[in-house]
Design a protein around this motif. Structure first.
Motif, short mmCIF file in Angstrom:
data_model
loop_
_atom_site.label_atom_id
_atom_site.label_comp_id
_atom_site.label_asym_id
_atom_site.label_seq_id
_atom_site.Cartn_x
_atom_site.Cartn_y
_atom_site.Cartn_z
N LYS C 189 60.81 64.30 9.23
CA LYS C 189 62.10 63.61 9.25
C LYS C 189 61.99 62.17 8.74
O LYS C 189 62.89 61.64 8.12
CB LYS C 189 62.62 63.57 10.70
CG LYS C 189 63.50 64.74 11.04
CD LYS C 189 64.72 64.37 11.87
CE LYS C 189 64.44 63.61 13.14
NZ LYS C 189 63.87 64.43 14.21
N ILE C 190 60.84 61.56 9.02
CA ILE C 190 60.68 60.14 8.72
C ILE C 190 60.33 59.90 7.25
O ILE C 190 60.75 58.92 6.66
CB ILE C 190 59.59 59.54 9.64
CG1 ILE C 190 60.11 59.44 11.06
CG2 ILE C 190 59.12 58.21 9.15
CD1 ILE C 190 61.03 58.30 11.32
N LEU C 191 59.57 60.80 6.66
CA LEU C 191 59.05 60.54 5.30
C LEU C 191 60.13 60.21 4.28
O LEU C 191 59.94 59.31 3.46
CB LEU C 191 58.20 61.71 4.84
CG LEU C 191 56.70 61.43 4.75
CD1 LEU C 191 55.94 62.69 4.44
CD2 LEU C 191 56.40 60.40 3.69
N PRO C 192 61.28 60.89 4.29
CA PRO C 192 62.31 60.50 3.32
C PRO C 192 62.73 59.03 3.46
O PRO C 192 63.15 58.41 2.48
CB PRO C 192 63.48 61.43 3.66
CG PRO C 192 62.86 62.60 4.28
CD PRO C 192 61.68 62.10 5.03
N GLU C 193 62.60 58.49 4.68
CA GLU C 193 62.92 57.09 4.88
C GLU C 193 62.00 56.20 4.04
O GLU C 193 62.42 55.17 3.51
CB GLU C 193 62.74 56.73 6.35
CG GLU C 193 64.00 56.24 7.00
CD GLU C 193 63.85 56.13 8.49
OE1 GLU C 193 62.89 55.49 8.95
OE2 GLU C 193 64.68 56.70 9.19
N TYR C 194 60.77 56.60 3.93
CA TYR C 194 59.82 55.84 3.11
C TYR C 194 60.33 55.77 1.68
O TYR C 194 60.21 54.75 1.02
CB TYR C 194 58.44 56.51 3.11
CG TYR C 194 57.65 56.40 4.38
CD1 TYR C 194 58.27 56.13 5.59
CD2 TYR C 194 56.27 56.56 4.37
CE1 TYR C 194 57.53 56.03 6.74
CE2 TYR C 194 55.53 56.46 5.52
CZ TYR C 194 56.16 56.21 6.71
OH TYR C 194 55.43 56.11 7.83
N ASP C 195 60.85 56.91 1.23
CA ASP C 195 61.35 56.94 -0.14
C ASP C 195 62.54 56.02 -0.32
O ASP C 195 62.67 55.33 -1.32
CB ASP C 195 61.76 58.37 -0.52
CG ASP C 195 60.55 59.23 -0.77
OD1 ASP C 195 59.47 58.65 -0.93
OD2 ASP C 195 60.68 60.45 -0.78
N GLN C 196 63.43 56.03 0.69
CA GLN C 196 64.61 55.17 0.56
C GLN C 196 64.22 53.70 0.57
O GLN C 196 64.78 52.90 -0.16
CB GLN C 196 65.57 55.42 1.72
CG GLN C 196 66.31 56.72 1.60
CD GLN C 196 66.99 57.08 2.89
OE1 GLN C 196 67.09 56.28 3.80
NE2 GLN C 196 67.44 58.31 2.98
N LEU C 197 63.25 53.41 1.41
CA LEU C 197 62.91 52.01 1.60
C LEU C 197 62.13 51.46 0.41
O LEU C 197 62.34 50.33 0.00
CB LEU C 197 62.09 51.88 2.87
CG LEU C 197 62.05 50.52 3.51
CD1 LEU C 197 63.46 50.08 3.84
CD2 LEU C 197 61.23 50.57 4.77
N LEU C 198 61.23 52.25 -0.14
CA LEU C 198 60.35 51.70 -1.16
C LEU C 198 60.41 52.49 -2.47
O LEU C 198 60.66 51.91 -3.51
CB LEU C 198 58.91 51.69 -0.62
CG LEU C 198 58.04 50.55 -1.10
CD1 LEU C 198 58.70 49.23 -0.83
CD2 LEU C 198 56.71 50.60 -0.39
N THR C 199 60.21 53.80 -2.41
CA THR C 199 60.06 54.54 -3.66
C THR C 199 61.26 54.38 -4.58
O THR C 199 61.11 54.16 -5.77
CB THR C 199 59.86 56.03 -3.37
OG1 THR C 199 59.04 56.16 -2.22
CG2 THR C 199 59.23 56.73 -4.54
N GLY C 200 62.45 54.51 -4.00
CA GLY C 200 63.63 54.47 -4.85
C GLY C 200 64.07 53.07 -5.19
O GLY C 200 64.89 52.86 -6.07
N ASN C 201 63.52 52.08 -4.49
CA ASN C 201 63.99 50.71 -4.65
C ASN C 201 63.75 50.19 -6.06
O ASN C 201 62.66 50.30 -6.61
CB ASN C 201 63.24 49.84 -3.64
CG ASN C 201 63.82 48.47 -3.55
OD1 ASN C 201 63.90 47.78 -4.55
ND2 ASN C 201 64.22 48.08 -2.38
#
Ligand code: SF4
Ligand code: SF4
Lengths: 363, 166, 374
Positions: C189-201
């Motif tokens: 559940k948490i891993l997509p948050e990593y993407d929102q916070l950093l990967t997609g930035n």
């Protein structure tokens, strides 16, 4: 004397009259200046310290932490304790530094931020000086601080500091433009540079609402550019800690470091206050024409609270930026300004001029 | 430069930034998600795993008796020399000479918590204690004598050993 | 011959030199980069290591095989379990001991958990290098459940000398499987948050895409392994190509990116976390019952000869080379640690870029300094 928290004009006039009646005008002027100075120093210290506290609490909440909670209830006295710690710390003597400039730099930084608060209208009739070119004056003094930063970086004779200072110079010089142009858009709307007039012109609605799309665009641009101008994250290149350890203030210690630190927070307060005054109506309560009942309720909230509340809101947004985004690189920072913010801003100004000409805004 | 591409970039950028701000904003208004613990105050409520390696201790029973016979196997197995065994030879009631432990010295400062001593002890007399607040001002205080003063070896140790083997 | 010397740096007396480290926030330890700058641009970088050299290889020669294990924890403290496993596997192979299935499964599960924990910490630190300070706390927060699993089963959170030749020190805690399942659910559940916070930035992408491109040839010739090498398309996953423990029984894919830039290395690690979760899911329900160790002699003597075993740590390929003369102590032990090879590519990647890029690139290589110095 009639003291009224909704309108300070009578109070200030009363103070002025009382002073002039008891002494010569020259002395009265001097005493007034001294009073204003003392009030501002106290205000500065309280705001500066509690902004540090607020920042720590906000970032703690964002990061799922508690933040300061040991000294005093909810850690409220933490920053004061920190200040005392910094006061007692040794001022480290740098051997090959240019001593005069090295000591001067923190004062320049802090004085520049002092000068800016002088022009801010905190409530109706509560401002130290109401210049008729208020906005122009604010631009001028808020960019003075960079001289202090450049001096600090240059005089401490450290390579990290020098790089930080040069970055800061490049950054402030370019973002100054966007800040100015963003504010200019509201000057066009309100037709005045005097801050009190700008606030008065928002009695029937804030400019961000009255000026709709172009005002929102310039508000966003102002937010970004002013964050950059105050050297805050994600534009904190001058003190990029993962690259330059602490940038221009690497070599400072004790209270001189505290000066830089306080000035940084104070600058944040100033730009937030400017944004609140110009875009969000300053101390003007929130009014919706037609809803008289609600407007009356809004009027009960003192103007000073409105002003501080709006400022706090913008400060929160700036902290939110800082604790979310990664830092830009220096060339990207300049690219953002010259390739995106400035052209958008210029287009926006043309648009606003056109809108004002046609009268397509809420009057 | 294509003007649509330019504005597309600007909006794409704003969208990506907003995605990040949503995450941090989500947490910033949820104090319930705070994970920090108030440590010294919550000492009573700390959950310490039962296998937690805090320090090596010697288990003593109610009669102040332990089961270490001073064989020195733990000393031999310790990779860092954190254990020193000082044993005495005494003559027991039956007239046979017997080895008893005088001091089981444990240098916490040199221990790397590898568990070898505990694993290899034939009489299971040492084990892991759960104390983890080891900060002291004087490093000599980290040298501990594990057998308590006045303690003696449990007599039934031999039986214990046999049952263990079986 | 010329090719070998093309990397040699010629210093000039009027170079603007900055010492980054040994105490610097973004070298993650006591590593020193000697940078030559041209304004903001980095001209060359000379890494200086050795500040935390402890002589572990020499110490191994004085210790028995059981005692070596706890020293290996201290190379790459973030993949402590994999380091232990390398020595254990080498000794077991030398003695031709077949460990029980259960041990193999547990070792694999632990290795993957450790890999996730390590990548999480890398993610926090990488975000910090780039100035996104909040990632640090999110990563640490999500790493906590793993450390709790470790603490419950082996008593320590970071350096758990839990392996021993022949198996494990003791059996895992009864809650082990349940907790891992909880963690998998939580972390998915948490891993997509990593993407929102950093990967997609957008800022992050601007800073990482196309920066510090490592070609596949360079990756091979410098021996850059692990996610850093796989970001350049170097197929170097030991788990896939030389399976050990239970890796031959699980179905997983080797993460490969061909761009070779900072972003590819970043993506390789994020994807590895997903892949590790898959591996965990396959293993955790099928853990066979059985012994947690085979009976070994109290004093292990390897037959004379030399033995080599490699494992995939979170940062690349760890090789353990043991030469034995038949005594209870090894004659010589050599560890090929991944970070040592990964470090020296930095001059090639970062020279010509800005200082900020150097920080990003060294962050994307995920250096752990004690692993370099040993
Ligand atoms: S745990 Fe290891 S280092 Fe510590 S005393 Fe026991 S054998 Fe020695
Ligand atoms: S603690 Fe155990 S191994 Fe050590 S001396 Fe006593 S009985 Fe022997």
């Amino acid at each position: 004397m009639d003291f009224n928290i909704y309108d300070f004009t009578s109070f200030t006039t009363w103070v002025h009259n009382a002073l002039t009646s008891s002494m010569s005008p020259g002395w009265a002027m001097f005493v007034e200046l001294a009073i204003v100075g003392v009030v501002f120093i106290a205000f500065y210290a309280v705001i500066g310290l509690y902004l540090v506290y607020a920042e720590r609490k906000v970032c703690a909440l964002i990061q799922n932490r508690k933040g300061p909670n040991r000294v005093g209830p909810f850690g409220l006295l933490q920053t004061i304790a920190d200040l005392f710690k910094l006061l007692m710390k040794e001022l480290i003597y740098i051997k090959n530094a240019d001593k005069f400039l090295f000591n001067l730099a923190p004062f320049i930084v802090i004085i520049a931020s002092f000068m800016a608060i002088a022009a801010l209208p905190f409530a109706k009739g509560l401002h130290a000086i109401d210049l008729n070119i208020g906005i122009f004056y604010l631009f001028a003094v808020s960019s003075l601080g960079v001289i202090g930063i450049l001096l600090a970086g240059w005089s401490s004779n450290s390579k990290y500091s020098l790089i930080g200072a040069i970055r800061s110079g490049a950054q402030v010089v370019s973002y100054e433009l966007s800040v100015g142009l963003a504010l200019l858009s509201i000057v066009i709307f309100s037709g005045s540079m005097q801050l009190s007039t700008i606030v008065e012109s928002q009695a029937n609605g804030w400019w961000i609402i009255k000026g709709h799309i172009p005002a929102i665009i310039s508000f966003l641009i102002f937010l970004v550019a002013s964050t950059a101008e105050t050297n805050r994250g994600p534009f904190d290149l001058a003190e990029a800690e993962s690259e330059l350890t602490a940038g221009f203030h690497t070599e400072y210690s004790g209270i001189k470091f505290a000066f830089f630190f306080l000035a940084e927070y104070m600058n944040m307060f100033i730009v937030a206050a400017i944004a609140a005054t110009v875009f969000l109506g300053g101390w003007m309560p929130f009014h919706i024409p037609g809803l008289d009942g609600m407007n009356h309720v809004m009027d009960y909230i003192p103007p000073f609270v409105w002003f501080m509340g709006k400022t706090a809101f913008i400060i929160f947004i700036m902290m939110w930026f800082k604790w979310t985004f990664p830092r830009l690189r220096i060339d990207q920072l300049l690219k953002l300004e010259w390739k995106y913010l400035l052209p958008l801003n210029l287009m926006n100004i043309v648009l606003i001029a056109f809108i004002v000409l046609m009268g397509w805004y809420i009057k | 430069m294509n003007i649509f591409k330019y504005f597309g970039e600007v909006f794409g950028a704003i969208r990506s930034l907003w995605a990040g701000m949503r995450v941090t904003g989500y947490y910033s208004i949820r104090p319930g998600k705070v994970v920090t613990q108030k440590y010294p105050e919550n000492r009573k409520k700390l959950i310490i795993a039962e296998r937690f390696k805090g320090e090596v201790i010697m288990t003593h029973d109610a009669n102040n008796q332990h089961s270490c016979n001073g064989c020195g196997i733990c000393e031999m197995n310790c990779p860092n020399g954190s254990i020193e065994i000082i044993s005495n030879k005494i003559t027991n009631a039956e007239g046979k000479s017997e080895r008893v432990i005088d001091k089981h010295i444990y240098h916490l400062s040199m221990c790397t918590f590898c568990s070898l001593c505990i694993k290899t002890c034939p009489s299971n007399s040492i084990t892991w204690g759960h104390d983890f607040e080891h900060a002291v001002f004087d490093r000599n205080k980290l040298t501990k004598v594990l057998n308590q003063p006045g303690s003696s070896i449990r007599k039934e140790i031999k039986e214990v050993k046999e049952t263990k083997e079986a | 011959m010329e090719e070998i010397f093309q990397d040699i740096i010629i210093k000039k007396s009027d170079d603007y030199i900055i010492n980054m480290g040994p105490q610097h926030p973004s070298t993650h330890g006591v590593l020193r980069f000697e940078l030559c700058l041209l304004g903001e641009t980095v001209k060359y970088i000379i890494p200086h290591c050795g500040y935390i050299h402890r002589g572990i290889e020499k110490m191994c020669e004085k210790n028995t095989y059981q005692q070596i294990i706890h020293l290996t924890d201290r190379f790459d403290y973030l993949s402590a379990h994999m380091n232990n496993e390398a020595v254990c596997l080498a000794v077991e192979n030398a003695l031709e001991v077949e460990v029980p299935e259960r041990v193999k499964y547990i070792r694999t599960i632990l290795a993957e958990l450790n890999r996730i924990a390590s990548h999480q910490l890398w993610w926090c630190a990488f975000g910090m290098d780039l100035g996104a300070l909040t990632t640090f706390f999110y990563g640490l927060r999500d790493r906590e459940p793993i450390l709790d699993i470790f603490e419950e089963s082996f008593g320590s959170r970071l350096l758990h000398s839990f392996n021993c030749p022949g198996g494990l020190m003791h059996d895992v805690h009864p809650n082990f499987q349940k907790k891992i399942k909880d963690f998998i659910k939580y972390f998915r559940k948490i891993l997509p948050e990593y993407d929102q916070l950093l990967t997609g930035n957008i800022i992050f992408q601007q800073r990482s895409i196309g920066m510090g491109i490592l070609s596949k040839e360079d990756a091979i010739s410098y021996g850059v392994t692990g996610p850093s090498g796989r970001g350049s398309g170097f197929k170097c996953d030991v788990r896939k190509h030389h399976p050990y423990s239970a890796y031959s029984k699980v179905d997983f894919k080797e993460i490969l990116y061909t761009e070779g830039d900072t972003f590819a290395r970043y993506k390789a690690r994020i994807d590895e976390m997903w892949e590790s979760l898959n591996i965990l899911e396959q293993l955790v329900d099928n853990m066979p019952a059985g012994d947690y160790t085979v009976k070994m002699k109290p004093i292990i003597k390897l037959p004379a000869g030399d033995y080599f075993q490699r494992v995939e740590t979170a940062r690349g390929e760890l090789g353990c080379y043991i030469v034995s003369d038949g005594n209870k102590n090894p004659l010589r032990v050599k560890f090929r640690t991944p970070n040592f090879s990964n470090l020296f590519i930095i001059n090639k990647l970062a020279s010509g870029n800005k200082i900020a890029d150097l920080v990003a690139i060294s962050g994307s290589l995920d250096l752990v300094i004690p692993d370099i110095d040993r």
